[in-house]
Design a protein around this motif. Structure first.
Motif, PDB file in Angstrom:
ATOM      1  N   VAL A 137       1.534 -23.554   6.324  1.00  0.00           N
ATOM      2  CA  VAL A 137       2.700 -22.672   6.445  1.00  0.00           C
ATOM      3  C   VAL A 137       3.639 -23.217   7.515  1.00  0.00           C
ATOM      4  O   VAL A 137       3.337 -23.183   8.702  1.00  0.00           O
ATOM      5  CB  VAL A 137       2.270 -21.231   6.806  1.00  0.00           C
ATOM      6  N   LYS A 138       4.792 -23.709   7.076  1.00  0.00           N
ATOM      7  CA  LYS A 138       5.758 -24.257   8.024  1.00  0.00           C
ATOM      8  C   LYS A 138       6.455 -23.155   8.811  1.00  0.00           C
ATOM      9  O   LYS A 138       6.682 -23.277  10.009  1.00  0.00           O
ATOM     10  CB  LYS A 138       6.782 -25.113   7.278  1.00  0.00           C
ATOM     11  N   LYS A 139       6.814 -22.095   8.121  1.00  0.00           N
ATOM     12  CA  LYS A 139       7.375 -20.911   8.768  1.00  0.00           C
ATOM     13  C   LYS A 139       6.986 -19.698   7.950  1.00  0.00           C
ATOM     14  O   LYS A 139       6.826 -19.776   6.725  1.00  0.00           O
ATOM     15  CB  LYS A 139       8.906 -20.991   8.864  1.00  0.00           C
ATOM     16  N   LEU A 140       6.831 -18.569   8.634  1.00  0.00           N
ATOM     17  CA  LEU A 140       6.506 -17.311   7.978  1.00  0.00           C
ATOM     18  C   LEU A 140       7.686 -16.360   8.136  1.00  0.00           C
ATOM     19  O   LEU A 140       8.071 -16.028   9.258  1.00  0.00           O
ATOM     20  CB  LEU A 140       5.243 -16.704   8.591  1.00  0.00           C
ATOM     21  N   LEU A 141       8.254 -15.941   7.035  1.00  0.00           N
ATOM     22  CA  LEU A 141       9.438 -15.087   7.039  1.00  0.00           C
ATOM     23  C   LEU A 141       9.077 -13.761   6.378  1.00  0.00           C
ATOM     24  O   LEU A 141       8.617 -13.732   5.236  1.00  0.00           O
ATOM     25  CB  LEU A 141      10.579 -15.759   6.261  1.00  0.00           C
ATOM     26  N   LEU A 142       9.284 -12.662   7.084  1.00  0.00           N
ATOM     27  CA  LEU A 142       8.918 -11.348   6.576  1.00  0.00           C
ATOM     28  C   LEU A 142      10.162 -10.477   6.442  1.00  0.00           C
ATOM     29  O   LEU A 142      10.915 -10.312   7.398  1.00  0.00           O
ATOM     30  CB  LEU A 142       7.905 -10.679   7.504  1.00  0.00           C
ATOM     31  N   MET A 143      10.354  -9.925   5.248  1.00  0.00           N
ATOM     32  CA  MET A 143      11.492  -9.044   4.994  1.00  0.00           C
ATOM     33  C   MET A 143      10.998  -7.614   4.875  1.00  0.00           C
ATOM     34  O   MET A 143      10.050  -7.333   4.145  1.00  0.00           O
ATOM     35  CB  MET A 143      12.220  -9.454   3.711  1.00  0.00           C
ATOM     36  N   GLY A 144      11.634  -6.701   5.593  1.00  0.00           N
ATOM     37  CA  GLY A 144      11.189  -5.322   5.562  1.00  0.00           C
ATOM     38  C   GLY A 144       9.860  -5.195   6.290  1.00  0.00           C
ATOM     39  O   GLY A 144       9.531  -5.969   7.178  1.00  0.00           O
ATOM     40  N   VAL A 145       9.094  -4.206   5.899  1.00  0.00           N
ATOM     41  CA  VAL A 145       7.811  -3.940   6.561  1.00  0.00           C
ATOM     42  C   VAL A 145       6.683  -4.457   5.675  1.00  0.00           C
ATOM     43  O   VAL A 145       6.538  -4.007   4.546  1.00  0.00           O
ATOM     44  CB  VAL A 145       7.620  -2.435   6.807  1.00  0.00           C
ATOM     45  N   PRO A 146       5.864  -5.398   6.150  1.00  0.00           N
ATOM     46  CA  PRO A 146       4.711  -5.839   5.353  1.00  0.00           C
ATOM     47  C   PRO A 146       3.778  -4.671   5.064  1.00  0.00           C
ATOM     48  O   PRO A 146       3.601  -3.785   5.899  1.00  0.00           O
ATOM     49  CB  PRO A 146       4.038  -6.886   6.253  1.00  0.00           C
ATOM     50  N   ALA A 147       3.189  -4.664   3.884  1.00  0.00           N
ATOM     51  CA  ALA A 147       2.246  -3.605   3.511  1.00  0.00           C
ATOM     52  C   ALA A 147       1.154  -3.486   4.564  1.00  0.00           C
ATOM     53  O   ALA A 147       0.605  -4.484   5.013  1.00  0.00           O
ATOM     54  CB  ALA A 147       1.644  -3.912   2.146  1.00  0.00           C
ATOM     55  N   GLY A 148       0.866  -2.251   4.967  1.00  0.00           N
ATOM     56  CA  GLY A 148      -0.175  -2.009   5.959  1.00  0.00           C
ATOM     57  C   GLY A 148       0.340  -1.853   7.370  1.00  0.00           C
ATOM     58  O   GLY A 148      -0.367  -1.341   8.242  1.00  0.00           O
ATOM     59  N   MET A 149       1.582  -2.271   7.630  1.00  0.00           N
ATOM     60  CA  MET A 149       2.142  -2.171   8.978  1.00  0.00           C
ATOM     61  C   MET A 149       2.741  -0.792   9.235  1.00  0.00           C
ATOM     62  O   MET A 149       2.871  -0.365  10.367  1.00  0.00           O
ATOM     63  CB  MET A 149       3.223  -3.241   9.179  1.00  0.00           C
ATOM     64  N   ASN A 150       3.118  -0.116   8.171  1.00  0.00           N
ATOM     65  CA  ASN A 150       3.709   1.209   8.268  1.00  0.00           C
ATOM     66  C   ASN A 150       2.882   2.147   7.396  1.00  0.00           C
ATOM     67  O   ASN A 150       2.728   1.913   6.206  1.00  0.00           O
ATOM     68  CB  ASN A 150       5.162   1.169   7.783  1.00  0.00           C
ATOM     69  N   ARG A 151       2.307   3.200   7.971  1.00  0.00           N
ATOM     70  CA  ARG A 151       1.410   4.083   7.239  1.00  0.00           C
ATOM     71  C   ARG A 151       2.149   5.173   6.454  1.00  0.00           C
ATOM     72  O   ARG A 151       1.501   5.999   5.795  1.00  0.00           O
ATOM     73  CB  ARG A 151       0.409   4.715   8.202  1.00  0.00           C
ATOM     74  N   TRP A 152       3.487   5.211   6.512  1.00  0.00           N
ATOM     75  CA  TRP A 152       4.211   6.220   5.746  1.00  0.00           C
ATOM     76  C   TRP A 152       4.303   5.782   4.294  1.00  0.00           C
ATOM     77  O   TRP A 152       4.880   4.757   3.977  1.00  0.00           O
ATOM     78  CB  TRP A 152       5.609   6.446   6.300  1.00  0.00           C
ATOM     79  N   ILE A 153       3.722   6.584   3.403  1.00  0.00           N
ATOM     80  CA  ILE A 153       3.730   6.296   1.976  1.00  0.00           C
ATOM     81  C   ILE A 153       4.157   7.570   1.244  1.00  0.00           C
ATOM     82  O   ILE A 153       3.606   8.652   1.495  1.00  0.00           O
ATOM     83  CB  ILE A 153       2.328   5.881   1.475  1.00  0.00           C
ATOM     84  N   PRO A 154       5.125   7.497   0.327  1.00  0.00           N
ATOM     85  CA  PRO A 154       5.525   8.700  -0.418  1.00  0.00           C
ATOM     86  C   PRO A 154       4.336   9.331  -1.142  1.00  0.00           C
ATOM     87  O   PRO A 154       3.421   8.627  -1.586  1.00  0.00           O
ATOM     88  CB  PRO A 154       6.552   8.158  -1.425  1.00  0.00           C
ATOM     89  N   LEU A 155       4.358  10.640  -1.264  1.00  0.00           N
ATOM     90  CA  LEU A 155       3.257  11.370  -1.890  1.00  0.00           C
ATOM     91  C   LEU A 155       2.973  10.859  -3.294  1.00  0.00           C
ATOM     92  O   LEU A 155       1.806  10.733  -3.690  1.00  0.00           O
ATOM     93  CB  LEU A 155       3.575  12.867  -1.932  1.00  0.00           C
TER      94      LEU A 155
END
Length: 228
Positions: A137-155
């Protein structure tokens, strides 16, 4: 017209309207799935784009043209999404599967190393792979919130991750429709769903009708979510 052809036609129209020229490719891979579909375009340093949740490679359409002016893009469909082989995630070692998917794709495409860009669940896949194979991996680019980093999930997603209940919902109020595509984008994915074009929403709808798409997505949600 069958559902795969309808998906391809809606994709081609969407990309043509954005002025994005690409090659659609299917490659055999020795990983969690046997065949991986991806879009290839551009020239330069290799950059692999990995989409989120129950989405598909076309979700990147609005940024592909400028990226392709600097990078050689490999825009993959994750297992069970788009035109990549379907997948049942029940009982799967999820993290190892994520690593195995990216590794097998890179091996098949002849990529020793590349930049990785992930969005949502694609961000989770990318993080797992980067931790396991930092040399690739030369560079790691993350857009938005990676799954698991934010526990808010719609019902509705938590319910769709509950076995039994999800099958009932998927056949009724959560069945594929343009209205439901717009709703989940508004709740979870974009700041202003009104800016999404009808062509984009229609293409996302067609992606949900692809063989294996719905059961694959439900099994993924069962694997990573609880009602709580």
């Amino acid at each position: 017209m069958d559902v795969i052809e309808a998906y391809k036609q809606s994709r081609d129209k969407l990309f043509e309207d954005r002025g994005v020229k690409f090659q659609s490719k299917l490659i055999p891979a020795n990983g969690p799935v046997r065949q991986v579909h991806y879009l290839e375009l551009g020239a330069g340093e290799p950059l692999i784009l990995i989409h989120g949740g129950g989405s598909h490679s076309s979700e990147w359409v609005d940024i592909l043209k400028p990226l392709s002016e600097r990078y050689h893009l490999f825009v993959v469909d994750r297992p069970g999404c788009g035109l990549t082989d379907s997948m049942n995630y029940r009982g799967v070692a999820f993290r190892q599967s994520a690593v195995g998917f990216i590794s097998s794709f890179m091996n098949a495409a002849g990529l020793e190393a590349a930049l990785l860009m992930g969005q949502s669940m694609g961000g989770y896949f990318s993080i797992c792979f980067a931790m396991e194979h930092p040399e690739r991996v030369k560079k790691l680019l993350l857009m938005g919130v990676p799954a698991g980093m934010n526990r808010w999930i719609p019902l509705v997603l938590r319910l769709l991750g509950t076995r039994g209940v999800n099958r009932l919902l998927a056949g009724t109020i959560a069945k594929p429709s343009i209205r439901n595509v717009r709703s989940i984008h508004r709740q979870l994915l974009v700041a202003d769903a009104e800016k999404l074009s009808e062509d984009y929403l229609r293409h996302c709808y067609h992606s949900q009708l692809l063989p294996g798409s719905q059961p694959g997505f439900l099994s993924l949600l069962e694997r990573v979510l609880t009602l709580k």
